[in-house]
Scaffold this motif. Sequence first.
Motif, mmCIF file in Angstrom:
data_model
loop_
_atom_site.group_PDB
_atom_site.id
_atom_site.type_symbol
_atom_site.label_atom_id
_atom_site.label_comp_id
_atom_site.label_asym_id
_atom_site.label_seq_id
_atom_site.Cartn_x
_atom_site.Cartn_y
_atom_site.Cartn_z
ATOM 1 N N ARG A 74 -13.803 37.029 43.063
ATOM 2 C CA ARG A 74 -13.406 37.085 44.471
ATOM 3 C C ARG A 74 -13.934 38.364 45.088
ATOM 4 N NH1 ARG A 74 -8.959 34.224 46.404
ATOM 5 N NH2 ARG A 74 -9.859 34.791 48.410
ATOM 6 N N ASP B 54 -11.743 27.849 49.171
ATOM 7 C CA ASP B 54 -12.210 27.702 50.541
ATOM 8 C C ASP B 54 -13.608 27.095 50.499
ATOM 9 O OD1 ASP B 54 -13.026 28.013 53.175
ATOM 10 O OD2 ASP B 54 -13.367 30.165 52.977
ATOM 11 N N THR C 63 -13.462 33.146 52.958
ATOM 12 C CA THR C 63 -12.203 33.822 52.676
ATOM 13 C C THR C 63 -12.392 34.910 51.633
ATOM 14 O OG1 THR C 63 -10.982 31.810 53.177
ATOM 15 C CG2 THR C 63 -9.823 33.487 51.933
ATOM 16 N N TYR D 65 -1.821 40.604 46.558
ATOM 17 C CA TYR D 65 -3.051 39.992 47.054
ATOM 18 C C TYR D 65 -2.736 39.033 48.191
ATOM 19 C CZ TYR D 65 -4.788 41.906 42.727
ATOM 20 O OH TYR D 65 -5.116 42.769 41.713
ATOM 21 N N ALA E 121 -3.795 33.961 44.030
ATOM 22 C CA ALA E 121 -4.374 33.986 45.382
ATOM 23 C C ALA E 121 -5.610 33.097 45.462
ATOM 24 C CB ALA E 121 -4.737 35.418 45.776
ATOM 25 N N SER E 122 -6.196 32.776 44.336
ATOM 26 C CA SER E 122 -7.439 31.998 44.295
ATOM 27 C C SER E 122 -7.222 30.520 44.005
ATOM 28 C CB SER E 122 -8.364 32.595 43.225
ATOM 29 O OG SER E 122 -8.583 33.957 43.494
ATOM 30 N N ASN F 167 -4.890 36.395 50.915
ATOM 31 C CA ASN F 167 -6.139 35.801 51.381
ATOM 32 C C ASN F 167 -6.333 36.099 52.860
ATOM 33 O OD1 ASN F 167 -7.132 34.528 49.017
ATOM 34 N ND2 ASN F 167 -5.586 32.950 49.243
ATOM 35 N N VAL G 262 -10.163 38.511 49.980
ATOM 36 C CA VAL G 262 -8.771 38.784 49.638
ATOM 37 C C VAL G 262 -8.497 40.277 49.821
ATOM 38 C CG1 VAL G 262 -9.212 39.030 47.152
ATOM 39 C CG2 VAL G 262 -6.957 38.355 47.929
#
Length: 122
Positions: free
Chosen positions: A111, A54, A59, A6, A49-50, A8, A61
Amino acid sequence: RGHVVYVNVAMPPAINRSSLAAFVTREYEPGERITFDRYTGAVHTLHEASERPDPAGRTAVFEIQTRRGMYLGNSEGGRRTGHVLPRSMVLRVQGVTEATYQAPGGDTGTRLVIQLTDITED
């Protein structure tokens, strides 16, 4: 051995939380090709990744299925799952979806995910 990693990706400044899904769906249609021209840092878990929210909500992914790159994470079951992708990757868009994840502490989130497959020729 294959990996799913992953990354971003920040969208242009004119995009915000309310327009992100429409923009991503329009710009990343299935079958489109994307090229990475530099080394790219990635992780093996969506929750990792989270970890850096943001505030502007611009953003998404990339979820990349690949056999390339180098794992930099902890082999002893640690929480850090870093991975570096090589330069000059060619990726094909498979689709866009909203994915739900659960962090180790039990927190959940969602996401906007752009699903990609590595089609780089050897």
